[in-house]
Structures are given as structure tokens and as C-alpha cells.
Scaffold this active site. Structure first.
Site, short mmCIF file in Angstrom:
data_model
loop_
_atom_site.label_atom_id
_atom_site.label_comp_id
_atom_site.label_asym_id
_atom_site.label_seq_id
_atom_site.Cartn_x
_atom_site.Cartn_y
_atom_site.Cartn_z
N HIS A 1 4.58 -2.21 -4.95
CA HIS A 1 3.85 -3.17 -4.13
C HIS A 1 4.37 -4.57 -4.40
O HIS A 1 4.72 -4.88 -5.54
CB HIS A 1 2.34 -3.11 -4.45
CG HIS A 1 1.51 -3.69 -3.37
ND1 HIS A 1 1.22 -5.03 -3.31
CD2 HIS A 1 0.93 -3.12 -2.28
CE1 HIS A 1 0.50 -5.25 -2.22
NE2 HIS A 1 0.30 -4.11 -1.59
N ASP B 1 -1.57 4.12 -0.49
CA ASP B 1 -1.08 5.16 0.41
C ASP B 1 -0.65 6.43 -0.30
O ASP B 1 -0.37 7.43 0.36
CB ASP B 1 0.09 4.61 1.22
CG ASP B 1 -0.39 3.59 2.23
OD1 ASP B 1 -1.51 3.77 2.73
OD2 ASP B 1 0.33 2.62 2.49
#
Ligand code: CMC
Length: 392
Positions: free
Chosen positions: A269, A327
Site C-alpha cells: 500500500h 483486498d
């Protein structure tokens, strides 16, 4: 040239002031309007979270009742939309259908074009939050060749969505509260995430004064990419292609080979350099849903947990601070809910709509708001004369 700072990917540029969402990437902390995501996920439902993001405070019981009533009044889409849908191929990707149909909403609501009026802005926000589930479910039904199921306003936001997705018009649809709660949690966890790529797209589109439906359609288009919202679809496809726990080491080897182009989807991320707090909550939801459905031994969930364990012990991932993001597990939950892989990013879009709208409204309400206009460092040719065609 020389006057501007080069910052590809906006690694160090703050493009706005915002009071909506706060992320501490080193600690792995996410707050909506100051409230930790862990507390919101347990104590609130999605529409309360929407109210919080839009208005800055959690609703009282009376405010909640009024808000839910207003949203449910707007769940239906114009009947003409049915014909719009019929223009798409049945096998179109549902994200293509969603981008088009949300963009088309501004053709139905002319008041949305007057963005200077806060009353019109509010009603556009409500319309979008209310109609996204209807459009997402329509995209699915259209794809599988079943009749559209109209919204039922006596059901909760998530229960209504599940019914529009899965009801057979000839039979009564039984709502499973555990599954509805899991969907509601997915929506809460995806509701906002400060200035990510799609939210920045919405802000940039909106900075020119474009109407909110057009801006959200732009956000949906950006979300579709596999580096962003498309990662949940890509993560599940990746797990299915790995296939079994024994194949994990071979797969990790491929990921570490920079020439392979293979990434561990659902990992890494831009902001989190620690465990994404949403991934933890998503993993818990995985347990709850799989238990409810009697699928405790779901091979894909076992594979995901083993993959996570191996990656978190591997120096490649440790040294780069790569942890699971939201996710990584959301696809497994969605699959267990019966949602097909190609619809995963649509669910993300449905959840993020409130965040996009809250951010758009914050920008439009700011008296210092200017059109977004990044500059460049020009690296092309110097000024020169156009030669005649036989001299080129
Ligand atoms: N698998 C393998 N290596 C990775 C991964 C990954 N998933 N993510 C980052 N890296 C490596 C990257 O190759 C780079 O290595 P090196 O320093 O040797 O060049 C290093 O880690 C730093 O990564 P980066 O690409 O510079 O980081 P970024 O901030 O530009 O990208 C990201 C962030 C999310 C696009 C990226 O981590 C990624 O592509 N992850 C997989 C896709 C994904 O799961 N996306 C969902 C993000 S969360 C939900 C959302 O926002 O939609």
C-alpha cells in the site's frame, strides 16, 4: 522548467485540506471523522457511516431514521434506464456498465448540474448513495440474463442489495442476517480512504465544476484498475491460479523475480507500511461468513492465510514493509456471499461512492477551491521551424 517540484505519483504532495479521513500508515490506523474503523465496523451500520462521512458527526436515533428514510425514497432508478442498459452487450464487464450508467444519471437529474446550490448537492449525494446498489444489481442481472429486481424499501440497505442481486422474482427471498452484516461491513471498510487515486480523480474532475454524477463516473473508471479497486478481483483470480498450498513457494519465487511482472495482489500500500486495519477486520469477517455457511475448511481461505504467513516471514516483503491490504481477504468474503468475481470492484464502487461524494462536497464548499491544474517539467524538443514535407 525548474520552477516546479517533480513528484510523480504524488508521493509527497498534499493536494487539499480535508477533515474527513485520517490514516497513520506507520501505525496502521484509519479514522473516519476521528472514529477508529474498528469501532465503526462493530458499532455502526453502513448508512450511519455514510451520515458520519457526509455530515461530520454520527447521527442521533432521530437523525438516522430521517436519513435512512430519505435514502430509501431514492433507491429506484428511472424506468428509462432499463433501455439504456439494453444497449450494452450482455457479456460486458460490469464495471464498464457501471461507469456508463452512473455517468448517464446526470441526464435524468438536471438539478445536479447546478452545483452552486447546496440543496441540489445534497440531493445528488443521496441519489447516488441510494441508486448505486440498484445499478450494481442491474448490471449483474443483465449479465446473467435475469429480469431486474426492483428495490424493496422495507429492507436495510445491504439486505435490499442482496435481494436485488439474488432474488428470483418467482420466489420469496430469505435474508440471512449474518451475510447481510458481512456485506455491510465490507461497505463500511471501503467507504472512504482519503486522497487515493479514484478520490483524487473525483476531486480533479469536480474542480472544473463538472456535475457530481459525471465526477463519480470518473472515480469509478479510475477505481477499475488492478492497482486500485480492481485488486480484489485480481487477488481472488491469483489465489485460484495458485490453486494449492504446495504451490505457494513457487509463486512467491515468481513474485520476487522483478522480470516476471507478477505481484502479490492484495499486498502492499502507498500509505500503510504496517498491517492495513481493514484487512484484519476483513479476515475476521471471513471466519464469520465461512462458519455461517459451514465452509470452515474453505480451501481458498486456507490458501490465503498460508500465503499471508509465508509472505510476512519472507525478507522481500518484510524489508519493503508489504502487508496484506483490504483486498486480500475481501474477495473470499464476497465469493462466499455468492458475488461473482467480476462484480467485486462494483461492490467497492458502491461503498466508496459516499467517500467520493463527501470529498467532492468538501472541495466544492471550500471558498478557496481552485481548478486542479498540475504543472509539468517539459523534457521535449526546443522551439524549431516546421520543414516542408519533402524535407522531413
Ligand atoms: N507484490 C510484490 N512486490 C510489491 C508489491 C506486491 N503486491 N507491492 C509493492 N511491491 C514492491 C515494489 O515492486 C517495490 O519494490 P522495489 O523497491 O524493489 O522496486 C516496492 O515494493 C515498493 O512498492 P511501490 O510499487 O513503489 O509502491 P507504491 O506505493 O507505488 O504501490 C501499490 C502501491 C498498492 C500500487 C502496490 O503495492 C501494488 O501494486 N500492490 C498490489 C495491488 C493491490 O493490492 N492494490 C490494492 C491497494 S489497497 C486498495 C485500494 O487502494 O484500492
Amino acid at each position: 522548467t525548474g520552477k516546479f517540484t517533480y513528484d510523480p505519483g504524488f508521493m509527497s504532495t498534499a493536494a487539499c485540506n480535508s477533515s474527513i479521513t485520517y490514516i497513520d500508515g506507520d501505525k496502521g490506523e484509519l479514522l473516519y471523522r476521528g472514529y477508529p474503523i474498528e469501532q465503526l465496523a462493530v458499532n455502526c451500520d453502513f448508512l450511519e457511516t455514510c451520515y458520519l462521512l457526509l455530515h461530520g458527526e454520527l447521527p442521533t436515533a432521530a437523525q438516522k431514521e430521517e436519513f435512512v428514510g430519505t435514502v430509501t425514497q431514492h433507491t429506484m432508478v428511472h424506468e428509462q434506464m432499463n433501455f439504456f442498459f439494453r444497449g450494452f452487450r450482455r457479456d460486458a464487464h460490469p464495471m464498464a456498465v457501471l461507469t456508463g450508467s452512473v455517468g448517464a444519471l446526470s441526464a435524468f437529474y438536471h438539478d445536479s448540474l447546478d452545483i452552486s446550490n447546496p440543496v441540489h448537492r445534497d440531493v445528488s449525494a443521496i441519489r447516488m448513495i441510494a441508486k448505486l446498489p440498484t445499478l450494481v444489481a442491474m448490471a449483474y442481472k443483465y449479465n446473467i440474463g435475469q429480469p431486474f429486481v426492483y428495490p424493496r424499501n422495507d429492507l436495510s440497505y445491504s439486505a435490499n442489495f442482496m435481494r436485488m442481486m439474488f432474488a428470483n422474482p418467482c420466489e420469496e427471498y430469505k435474508v440471512n442476517e449474518v451475510l447481510v452484516r458481512a456485506l455491510d461491513r465490507i461497505l463500511i471498510l471501503h467507504a472512504d480512504h482519503e486522497q487515493n487515486a479514484s478520490t483524487s480523480t473525483v476531486r480533479l474532475a469536480g474542480s472544473s465544476g463538472a456535475n457530481p454524477f459525471a465526477c463519480i463516473a470518473a472515480g469509478i473508471a479510475c477505481l477499475w484498475g488492478p492497482a486500485h479497486g480492481g485488486a480484489n478481483e485480481a487477488a481472488l483470480t491469483m489465489l485460484e491460479s495458485i490453486g494449492s498450498v504446495e504451490k505457494i513457494p513457487e509463486f512467491i519465487k515468481q513474485v520476487k523475480d522483478k522480470n516476471s511482472g507478477v505481484k502479490l495482489m492484495g499486498f502492499g500500500h502507498r500509505v500503510y507500511k504496517n498491517y492495513d486495519p481493514r484487512a484484519k477486520l476483513m479476515r475476521e469477517t471471513c471466519y464469520e461468513v465461512l462458519n455461517e455457511l459451514g465452509l470452515h475448511d474453505d480451501p481458498l481461505f486456507k490458501l490465503a492465510m498460508e500465503l499471508e504467513k509465508i509472505a510476512l516471514e519472507d525478507d522481500y516483503f518484510v524489508s519493503r514493509k508489504l502487508y496484506p491490504n483490504v483486498d486480500f481477504y475481501s474477495g473470499i468474503v464476497q465469493r462466499a456471499l455468492g458475488i461473482p468475481t467480476s462484480m467485486f470492484t462494483c461492490i467497492f464502487a458502491m461503498a466508496r461512492t459516499v467517500g467520493w461524494i463527501a470529498q467532492w462536497n468538501e472541495m466544492i464548499s471550500d471558498p478557496e477551491q481552485k481548478i486542479g491544474r498540475p504543472r509539468q517539467l517539459f523534457v521535449g524538443s526546443e522551439k524549431r521551424d516546421v520543414p516542408a514535407i519533402d524535407k522531413r
